[in-house]
Design an enzyme around this catalytic site. Structure first.
Site, PDB file in Angstrom:
ATOM      1  N   LYS A   1      23.587  26.921  55.082  1.00  8.46           N
ATOM      2  CA  LYS A   1      23.847  25.076  55.324  1.00  8.46           C
ATOM      3  C   LYS A   1      22.683  24.892  56.920  1.00  8.46           C
ATOM      4  O   LYS A   1      21.608  25.195  56.570  1.00  8.46           O
ATOM      5  CB  LYS A   1      25.455  25.518  56.271  1.00  8.46           C
TER       6      LYS A   1
ATOM      7  N   ARG B   1      40.080  24.298  62.966  1.00  7.15           N
ATOM      8  CA  ARG B   1      38.925  23.050  62.902  1.00  7.15           C
ATOM      9  C   ARG B   1      38.941  23.380  61.499  1.00  7.15           C
ATOM     10  O   ARG B   1      38.969  21.609  61.043  1.00  7.15           O
ATOM     11  CB  ARG B   1      37.830  24.291  63.331  1.00  7.15           C
TER      12      ARG B   1
ATOM     13  N   TYR C   1       6.171   9.244  81.965  1.00  7.44           N
ATOM     14  CA  TYR C   1       7.106   8.057  82.071  1.00  7.44           C
ATOM     15  C   TYR C   1       8.312   8.842  83.370  1.00  7.44           C
ATOM     16  O   TYR C   1       8.325   9.835  83.714  1.00  7.44           O
ATOM     17  CB  TYR C   1       7.995   8.556  80.287  1.00  7.44           C
TER      18      TYR C   1
ATOM     19  N   MET D   1       8.692  10.336  72.857  1.00  5.20           N
ATOM     20  CA  MET D   1       9.487  10.763  71.307  1.00  5.20           C
ATOM     21  C   MET D   1       8.234  11.985  70.663  1.00  5.20           C
ATOM     22  O   MET D   1       8.851  12.477  70.365  1.00  5.20           O
ATOM     23  CB  MET D   1       8.960   9.679  71.011  1.00  5.20           C
TER      24      MET D   1
HETATM   25  C1  LIG Z   1      28.041  28.586  60.103  1.00  6.00           C
HETATM   26  C2  LIG Z   1      29.131  29.422  60.198  1.00  6.00           C
HETATM   27  C3  LIG Z   1      29.109  30.990  59.703  1.00  6.00           C
HETATM   28  C4  LIG Z   1      27.597  31.668  60.129  1.00  6.00           C
HETATM   29  O1  LIG Z   1      28.210  31.672  61.389  1.00  6.00           O
HETATM   30  P1  LIG Z   1      26.339  32.621  62.464  1.00  6.00           P
HETATM   31  O2  LIG Z   1      27.555  32.635  63.688  1.00  6.00           O
HETATM   32  O3  LIG Z   1      25.469  31.634  62.354  1.00  6.00           O
HETATM   33  O4  LIG Z   1      26.532  33.998  61.428  1.00  6.00           O
HETATM   34  C5  LIG Z   1      30.013  31.585  58.612  1.00  6.00           C
HETATM   35  N1  LIG Z   1      31.179  30.919  58.552  1.00  6.00           N
HETATM   36  C6  LIG Z   1      30.948  29.786  58.742  1.00  6.00           C
HETATM   37  C7  LIG Z   1      32.480  29.492  58.487  1.00  6.00           C
HETATM   38  C8  LIG Z   1      30.500  29.138  59.431  1.00  6.00           C
HETATM   39  O5  LIG Z   1      30.783  27.636  59.841  1.00  6.00           O
END
Ligand SMILES: *Cc1c(COP(=O)(O)O)cnc(C)c1O
Length: 345
Positions: free
Chosen positions: A33, A128, A242, A290
Site C-alpha cells: 500500500k 478501525r 527563518y 520548503m
Molecule cells: C499496513 C497494514 C499491514 C502491514 O503492516 P506493517 O506494520 O507495515 O507490517 C498489515 N495489515 C494491515 C491491515 C495493514 O493496515
C-alpha cells in the site's frame, strides 16, 4: 543534479521478505500500500512476485488496479478497505479481492459480483476496520459458504511485545474463527515477531520488507543523498535561516542542502536531525524550509558535494526518532521531487 537522490535496493527487499518468510511456516504475503511505502509499489510487487510472493495487500482498490497492471493476472491482490461504493468495476475487471468489512460490504459484493473472490476482515479490538462479533455472528455462515480467500484481523500493539492487547486480540480472533477451514491471517511485521501462535496461515508484512522497525534484523533498503547547493562561512554570532533559529557559537561552515519539508523532511526535524558525510555526522541546524535545509559542516576536513540522510549510517527509524515520528511516516512522506533509482530485483 539539483534534487536529492533516492536509491532503492530491491535485493534487500527480497532478502527481508525471505527472512520474514523463514520465521514462520505460514504463507508470507506482501503489503504494498501507499506506493509500496513510498518506494514504488509496481517494482516492489514484481520483484517479490519473482521471489515467490503470491498474495499482495493494498489499502484501496485504485492501488490494487496499479498492482494488477504491474503483475498481470495470477497473484491475489487484496484490498483492506473492502468493497466500497464505486469500486465494483475496478474489483471485477481487475480481479481484485476485497476484504469485506461490514454486512453492507458483504451485501454489495454478493449482489454486484456474485461468485467473485473476497475475504473477510474482523475487528478484534482495534476498532478501525472489520466486522465485530454480532455482525460476524449474523453473517458468518452465509459468508463462509461462499469460500472466502482469507479471514483476517489486525493487531493494534504488535510492535510492543509485552502489551496485553496482543494476547487479548489473539484470544478474540480464536473465538471468532476457530473451527473454520478458510485460511486465517492476524499478523503484519510486528505479529510475525511475536511468535508462532500469532502466525496462522498467512502473514502480511509491510514495514519489515522496507527496512523498518520493529524488524530490527532488516537489511537497509533506502539510501538518500542530498546535494549541497552552496557552503558559506559564518562568524561567531551570525544567524541562519527563518526566525534566526540558529546562531553560530564559533566560526562555522554551513552547507545549504537541496531538500525540505516539501520533500518529506518534516519541519519537526529542525535543529534535530543528523546528516552524514561518509561516516562523519553533520547536524541539521535551524529551521527546515520548503526546499532547503542548512547543515553544520564545520568539522569536516573537506567541502562536501552531497550529504547522506538515509543509508547504512542512519536508518529510517533513527531519522524518524529525531523528528518524533516513526519510520513508516518518513518513508511514505518522501516526495516526488527526488530522482529515484531502483537496483537489483
Ligand atoms: C499496513 C497494514 C499491514 C502491514 O503492516 P506493517 O506494520 O507495515 O507490517 C498489515 N495489515 C494491515 C491491515 C495493514 O493496515
Amino acid at each position: 543534479m539539483s534534487t536529492g537522490h533516492i536509491s532503492i535496493d530491491l535485493d534487500a527487499i527480497i532478502s527481508n521478505w525471505r527472512t520474514l518468510d523463514k520465521m514462520t511456516t505460514a504463507e508470507t504475503g506482501a503489503v504494498v500500500k501507499a506506493d509500496g511505502y513510498g518506494l514504488g509499489a509496481g517494482t516492489v510487487a514484481k520483484a517479490l512476485a519473482k521471489a515467490g510472493a503470491r498474495r499482495f495487500f493494498v489499502a484501496v482498490a485504485e492501488e490494487g488496479a496499479a498492482i494488477r497492471q504491474a503483475l498481470g493476472s495470477g497473484p491475489e491482490i487484496s484490498v483492506f478497505s473492502g468493497h466500497m461504493r464505486g469500486d465494483t468495476d475496478m474489483i471485477g475487471d481487475l480481479e481484485l479481492t476485497p476484504l469485506l468489512n461490514s454486512i453492507d460490504q458483504v451485501s454489495r459484493h454478493f449482489e454486484a459480483l456474485p461468485g467473485k473472490p473476497f475475504g473477510i476482515q474482523l475487528d478484534t479490538g482495534m476498532n478501525r476496520l472489520g466486522m465485530e462479533w454480532d455482525e460476524w455472528g449474523a453473517i458468518a455462515e452465509i459468508a463462509l459458504a461462499q469460500h472466502p480467500t482469507l479471514v483476517m484481523s489486525h493487531l493494534a500493539c504488535a510492535d510492543e511485545p509485552d502489551h496485553p492487547m496482543n494476547a487479548y486480540q489473539l484470544d478474540v480472533f480464536h473465538q471468532m474463527t476457530d473451527g473454520i477451514t478458510v485460511p486465517r491471517s492476524l499478523s503484519a511485521t510486528g505479529g510475525i515477531l511475536l511468535g508462532k501462535e500469532y502466525h496462522f496461515d498467512v502473514t502480511r508484512p509491510g514495514i519489515g520488507l522496507y527496512g523498518g522497525l520493529p524488524f530490527a534484523q532488516a537489511k537497509t533498503v533506502v539510501q538518500m543523498d542530498l546535494p549541497v547547493v552552496q557552503i558559506r562561512r559564518l562568524d561567531a554570532g551570525e544567524v541562519v535561516g527563518y526566525a534566526n533559529a540558529w546562531q553560530a557559537e564559533r566560526p562555522s561552515r554551513i552547507a545549504t542542502v537541496s531538500s525540505g519539508y516539501a520533500d518529506g523532511l518534516i519541519r519537526a526535524m529542525s535543529d534535530k536531525a543528523m546528516l552524514y558525510y561518509g561516516n562523519e555526522p553533520c547536524p541539521l541546524i535551524g529551521r527546515v524550509s520548503m526546499d532547503l535545509i542548512t547543515v553544520d559542516v564545520t568539522d569536516l576536513s573537506e567541502e562536501p558535494h552531497a550529504l547522506t540522510i538515509l543509508g547504512p549510517q542512519q536508518s529510517v527509524d533513527q531519522l524518524a526518532k529525531a523528528a518524533g515520528t516513526i519510520g513508516y511516516e518518513i518513508l511514505t512522506s518522501l516526495g516526488p521531487r527526488y530522482s529515484r533509482r531502483t537496483r537489483g530485483g
